[in-house]
Write a protein that holds these residues in place. Structure first.
Motif, short mmCIF file in Angstrom:
data_model
loop_
_atom_site.label_atom_id
_atom_site.label_comp_id
_atom_site.label_asym_id
_atom_site.label_seq_id
_atom_site.Cartn_x
_atom_site.Cartn_y
_atom_site.Cartn_z
N ASN A 152 0.82 -1.21 0.00
CA ASN A 152 0.00 0.00 0.00
C ASN A 152 0.85 1.27 0.00
O ASN A 152 0.40 2.32 -0.44
N GLU A 153 2.09 1.14 0.49
CA GLU A 153 2.94 2.32 0.64
C GLU A 153 3.92 2.52 -0.51
O GLU A 153 4.20 3.66 -0.90
N TYR A 154 4.43 1.42 -1.08
CA TYR A 154 5.51 1.53 -2.06
C TYR A 154 5.09 0.97 -3.43
O TYR A 154 4.67 -0.18 -3.53
N LYS A 155 5.26 1.79 -4.44
CA LYS A 155 4.94 1.35 -5.80
C LYS A 155 5.82 0.20 -6.24
O LYS A 155 5.37 -0.71 -6.94
N SER A 156 7.09 0.21 -5.84
CA SER A 156 7.99 -0.85 -6.25
C SER A 156 7.54 -2.21 -5.73
O SER A 156 7.72 -3.23 -6.39
N ILE A 157 6.92 -2.25 -4.54
CA ILE A 157 6.42 -3.51 -3.98
C ILE A 157 5.16 -3.95 -4.72
O ILE A 157 4.95 -5.15 -4.95
N ARG A 158 4.33 -3.00 -5.11
CA ARG A 158 3.10 -3.36 -5.84
C ARG A 158 3.40 -3.98 -7.20
O ARG A 158 2.56 -4.69 -7.75
#
Length: 219
Positions: free
Chosen positions: A65-71
């Motif tokens: 939810n916080e980091y685009k790289s994780i999504r």
């Protein structure tokens, strides 16, 4: 450890150190998750491991939810195959940089094609990269349209086999080196003011000299 935390309330003659331990367990997130596990007729076979897994799943969801790289990663916890599949040190460096959204690097630089402040979206459509992408997609076939935050390299990385043995048969024997060539070209196009190592080993060489690895489970 979690079990010891749970039983700490049974201690009768508590020393100051015991009280401090209880204060620590009352706020420990893993202990709190452990206390939520069912204790009826069908308790977990390994409650400590399950509590840790559930807590890590919560952390993964929070970071998505916080980091685009994780999504842009696979939608579940996993040791990313890019960390151990066959690649040269520079090739792996580029893989990690792409995953971390550090390629292209910031501040964004102009591309060799003339595009100003070229971003990730540009490098999935750049005319200078089109031959390499066409070669890669010719091996893998068409890929689904991606969401705004993800790009074709993300989709391909999320489809990677989880061991070196999975790279040798079928399409991945050619697709893996082709993907490394794409990332190598992106690196070159986005760093016009830096010297480029033309003597770098071809990605195919790393695959040929790799030793078989086993599948890595989630962390």
């Amino acid at each position: 450890m979690a079990r010891a935390m749970e039983l700490s309330h049974l201690w009768k003659d508590q020393t100051p150190q015991d009280k401090q331990w209880r204060r620590l367990t009352s706020t420990n997130p893993f202990h709190q998750q452990y206390k939520k596990l069912p204790t009826g007729l069908t308790p977990p076979k390994n409650p400590v491991a399950e509590a840790i897994d559930k807590k890590r799943d919560e952390e993964f969801t929070s970071r998505c939810n916080e980091y685009k790289s994780i999504r842009c990663l696979r939608p579940y916890r996993l040791i990313d195959p890019i960390l151990y599949l066959a690649a040269s040190s520079k090739g792996r460096h580029r893989l990690v940089k792409w995953r971390m959204h550090w390629r292209p690097s910031y501040p964004l630089k102009d591309c060799e094609c003339g595009a100003v402040a070229a971003n990730r979206e540009h490098y999935t459509n750049c005319l200078l990269l089109r031959p390499l992408y066409q070669e890669l997609l010719g091996i893998l076939g068409s890929i689904p349209d991606q969401l705004d935050e993800t790009h074709s390299p993300d989709h391909i990385l999320n489809s990677l086999p989880r061991s070196d043995t999975g790279l040798t048969p079928g399409k991945w024997k050619k697709a893996w080196p082709a993907l490394l060539h794409v990332l190598r070209k992106i690196d070159k196009l986005s760093h016009l003011d830096e010297e480029y190592d033309e003597e770098e080993p071809a990605p195919e060489e790393a695959l040929q000299g790799s030793a078989p690895t086993t599948t890595r489970n989630h962390p």
